[in-house]
Motif scaffolding. Sequence first.
Motif, PDB file in Angstrom:
ATOM      1  N   ASN A 291      30.296   1.305  28.989  1.00 12.59           N
ATOM      2  CA  ASN A 291      30.123  -0.067  29.456  1.00 12.59           C
ATOM      3  C   ASN A 291      28.747  -0.143  30.107  1.00 12.59           C
ATOM      4  OD1 ASN A 291      30.187  -2.523  30.882  1.00 12.59           O
ATOM      5  ND2 ASN A 291      32.377  -2.392  31.233  1.00 12.59           N
TER       6      ASN A 291
ATOM      7  N   HIS B 121      30.337   0.571  36.014  1.00 10.97           N
ATOM      8  CA  HIS B 121      31.051   1.617  35.275  1.00 10.97           C
ATOM      9  C   HIS B 121      30.448   2.996  35.562  1.00 10.97           C
ATOM     10  CE1 HIS B 121      33.234   3.369  31.803  1.00 10.97           C
ATOM     11  NE2 HIS B 121      32.131   4.073  31.624  1.00 10.97           N
TER      12      HIS B 121
ATOM     13  N   ARG C  16      32.784   6.424  37.415  1.00 11.75           N
ATOM     14  CA  ARG C  16      33.399   7.316  36.429  1.00 11.75           C
ATOM     15  C   ARG C  16      34.006   8.567  37.048  1.00 11.75           C
ATOM     16  NH1 ARG C  16      28.456   7.506  32.203  1.00 11.75           N
ATOM     17  NH2 ARG C  16      27.427   7.933  34.184  1.00 11.75           N
TER      18      ARG C  16
ATOM     19  N   VAL D  79      37.967   4.525  33.352  1.00 14.01           N
ATOM     20  CA  VAL D  79      37.590   3.609  34.423  1.00 14.01           C
ATOM     21  C   VAL D  79      38.437   2.339  34.388  1.00 14.01           C
ATOM     22  CG1 VAL D  79      35.722   2.228  35.411  1.00 14.01           C
ATOM     23  CG2 VAL D  79      35.242   4.522  34.514  1.00 14.01           C
ATOM     24  N   THR D  80      38.605   1.755  33.204  1.00 15.87           N
ATOM     25  CA  THR D  80      39.268   0.457  33.063  1.00 15.87           C
ATOM     26  C   THR D  80      40.318   0.517  31.959  1.00 15.87           C
ATOM     27  OG1 THR D  80      37.294  -0.723  33.806  1.00 15.87           O
ATOM     28  CG2 THR D  80      38.891  -1.986  32.515  1.00 15.87           C
TER      29      THR D  80
END
Length: 253
Positions: free
Chosen positions: A251, A222, A226, A44-45
């Motif tokens: 998260n 989050h 996903r 995701v990040t």
Amino acid sequence: MAVHLSEVLTLCNRLLKPELFRDYCPNGLQVAGTDRIDKIVSGVTACHALIEAAIDNNAQAILVHHGYFWKGDSPRITGMLHQRLKLLLRHNINLIAYHLPLDAQPEFGNNVSLARQLQLKVTGGLEDDPDTGIGLVGKLDTPMTGEEFARLLAHTLKREPLFIPGKTDRIETIAWCTGAAQGYISRAAELGVDAYLTGEASEQTVHVARETGLHFYAAGHHATERYGVQALGRVLENKLGIEHQYIDIDNPV
């Protein structure tokens, strides 16, 4: 099977059409690494932990929804950003990020992928623009109470949502937009749906929900985002023959 980086970017850009969007960050290749790709890690990040996981799994590229260089950020390469970039550059790993284009993609984007997880039937868009609108409107396969839908979210997304009960006994119609899209709640109310689902909530969101009668759910930024990046990774794997691995850096937000 290794492919050239340009093949990965060409396919992503063809599918996601980033040129249509006025975004808050650059979409596509954000940090250049090696030209040859045989494994891509998605997440995701692009946090430090994801970069370390990509290194441990011998990936040549990282594909994310949340990358770097956001509007309003300091242009200085210091602190946390310096540490992240240093790790990417030292290991010659590409960072590829798609923000709004991945939210809006109609076949495997964040919003349509979340609908599949929750078995929601898409009937239209939350916004008027069919090309760049990022939220969706739809129906539940089986109408359920607000509490039942909250339990479905908790079971599917593996986290308890924030739930503000609405005025209808059962939810039949719903609007949703993944991530930090709580501002769209007023638009959802205008459309006359029974419920609105997003990732986050602001203080005023609760009052809007109560006063409009919407069932409101904040199920996690989050957690709701996903699925699009995983789906895009699978498309790259299937079409280009490269290996894809999704890595979830948990998260609670």
